[in-house]
Each structure stands twice: as C-alpha cells, then as structure tokens.
Scaffold this active site. Structure first.
Site, short mmCIF file in Angstrom:
data_model
loop_
_atom_site.label_atom_id
_atom_site.label_comp_id
_atom_site.label_asym_id
_atom_site.label_seq_id
_atom_site.Cartn_x
_atom_site.Cartn_y
_atom_site.Cartn_z
N THR A 92 0.95 -1.08 -0.07
CA THR A 92 0.04 -0.20 -0.01
C THR A 92 0.94 1.23 -0.10
O THR A 92 0.68 2.24 -0.63
CB THR A 92 -1.00 -0.10 1.15
OG1 THR A 92 -1.76 -0.98 1.06
CG2 THR A 92 -1.68 1.18 1.43
N ASP A 113 1.60 -6.85 -4.25
CA ASP A 113 0.97 -6.84 -2.92
C ASP A 113 1.55 -8.01 -2.12
O ASP A 113 2.01 -9.20 -2.63
CB ASP A 113 -0.49 -7.23 -3.22
CG ASP A 113 -1.32 -7.31 -2.03
OD1 ASP A 113 -1.98 -6.20 -1.96
OD2 ASP A 113 -1.23 -7.99 -1.27
N SER A 114 1.62 -7.45 -0.77
CA SER A 114 2.56 -8.77 -0.01
C SER A 114 1.75 -10.06 0.11
O SER A 114 2.29 -11.12 0.65
CB SER A 114 2.84 -8.25 1.40
OG SER A 114 1.85 -8.06 2.30
N SER A 115 0.67 -10.22 -0.44
CA SER A 115 -0.16 -11.49 -0.27
C SER A 115 0.63 -12.44 -1.34
O SER A 115 0.36 -13.71 -1.31
CB SER A 115 -1.54 -11.28 -0.62
OG SER A 115 -1.97 -10.66 -1.66
N ASP A 124 0.47 -6.86 5.21
CA ASP A 124 -0.10 -8.13 5.32
C ASP A 124 0.74 -9.40 5.83
O ASP A 124 0.81 -10.26 6.65
CB ASP A 124 -1.11 -8.62 3.97
CG ASP A 124 -2.12 -7.54 4.17
OD1 ASP A 124 -2.58 -7.03 5.17
OD2 ASP A 124 -2.77 -7.73 3.02
#
Ligand code: ASP
Length: 189
Positions: free
Chosen positions: A21, A64-66, A97
């Site tokens: 983010t 995105d860290s997912s 995350d």
C-alpha cells in the site's frame, strides 16, 4: 609526521521497494489504487533535510504482499548481501499483510548481521494526505542510519510501524483497520 582529520561521510541507506500500500496512488477518476514510481523526495520533501545518502531500488513489478514467496525472500537477501559493504543500513518497503513473515525469514537468512535491516509500510498510500506512510518511512530511515561511535545502533532485522520498533521475528499483524497494526512480545524502542 603529519596529522589529518578523518571525517566519516554521512550514513548511506539503501531503500528497497517491494510493493504494498505504501507505494500506491489513487487514480483521481476511478479511485483505483495503482503502484507508482516512488519518487520519494517529491512525495516526502522532508527526506532532503536528512544528512543521509539515500539510494533506492524498486522491484520491476511491485507486489501486494499476499503474493510474497520464499523465492522473493531469497531475492531480498541477495540484494542485501550484494550491497552489504556499500551501505550502512537497509530499509525495505513492504505490504503489511505478510511483513512479519518476511522479517522473520530474513532474520534467519541474514546470519551475523551487523547492520540494520528495517521493514516498514503503511495502512494508507503515501500519496494520501493523512497517510501513516510518511512517518513510518522517515523514522525507518532514521533508525537505519542511526550510529554511535561510527557503528550502527540497531544490528538486526526489525519492523518499524506506528511509532514502534519491533523485533522482526517476534511480530505479527493483528489489525488491518488501525495505524497501530503490529504487535510483538518485544518492542525495542
Ligand atoms: N494488501 C497490502 C499488502 O500487504 C496491504 C498493505 O500494504 O498494508 O501488500
């Protein structure tokens, strides 16, 4: 016999942007969040006031860290290993995350660390007025650059988030709605 004054140059910090983010901006028309090219001093002019030499590198495709993966941990550890002699400290910008997992993995991968590796991110994109990203990033850089007797003060992998410095392998994300998103059994400062 001659004397010369040896003056240590300013601390050098390598900032590694992986995604998350913190590096997003909002499309004014659609409201959609998109990764942007981190022009840090434009977003955070305060950085120019630091007596720190700041270099940055970014993942070609910020994630995105997912989508974080052990393969990417190896990539991060390799970037730090390859640049270890050149910099006094490292700051990794990472989605919140899975930041705890990356911090924990790096703390075991980077054996005999004697320089700071500080992970940070934010709950709100840095381009948003009330972002927590500015404070998180500015202080993470300050911690990575902090020295006493020409030696780094923090010599381990940590997470800095919302005014707390956490030990990297003791931290978990417990809240995705508040700025105060992480807890750990050991808060360092
Ligand atoms: N989903 C985002 C991520 O972990 C959330 C954040 O950056 O805080 O990449």
């Amino acid at each position: 016999m001659g004397f010369f004054l040896w003056q240590k140059s300013k601390p050098s910090i390598l900032l590694i942007y992986t995604g998350g983010t913190i590096g997003m901006m909002q499309d004014v028309r659609t409201g959609e969040l998109k990764p942007f090219n981190l022009k840090l001093t434009k977003q955070i002019p305060e950085l120019e006031k630091f007596d720190i030499e700041l270099s940055s590198i970014s993942f070609k495709h910020p994630i995105d860290s997912s989508n974080m993966h052990p393969r990417v941990w190896v990539e991060l550890a390799t970037i730090i290993k390859d640049n270890y002699a050149k910099y006094d400290g490292f700051v990794i910008l990472h989605g919140s995350d899975t930041m705890s997992f990356t911090a924990s993995a790096l703390s075991f991968m980077l054996e005999n660390l004697s320089k700071p590796v500080i992970l940070t991110g934010s709950q709100l994109p840095i381009g948003i007025i009330r972002t927590d990203g500015k404070e998180n990033l500015i202080t993470a850089i300050e911690i990575a650059a902090a020295q006493k007797n020409n030696k780094p003060i923090v010599t381990e992998v940590c997470i800095y988030f919302e005014y707390k410095l956490h030990r990297g392998n003791r931290t978990y994300k417990y809240n995705s709605a508040h700025f105060d998103a992480f807890k750990s059994l050991i808060i360092l400062h």
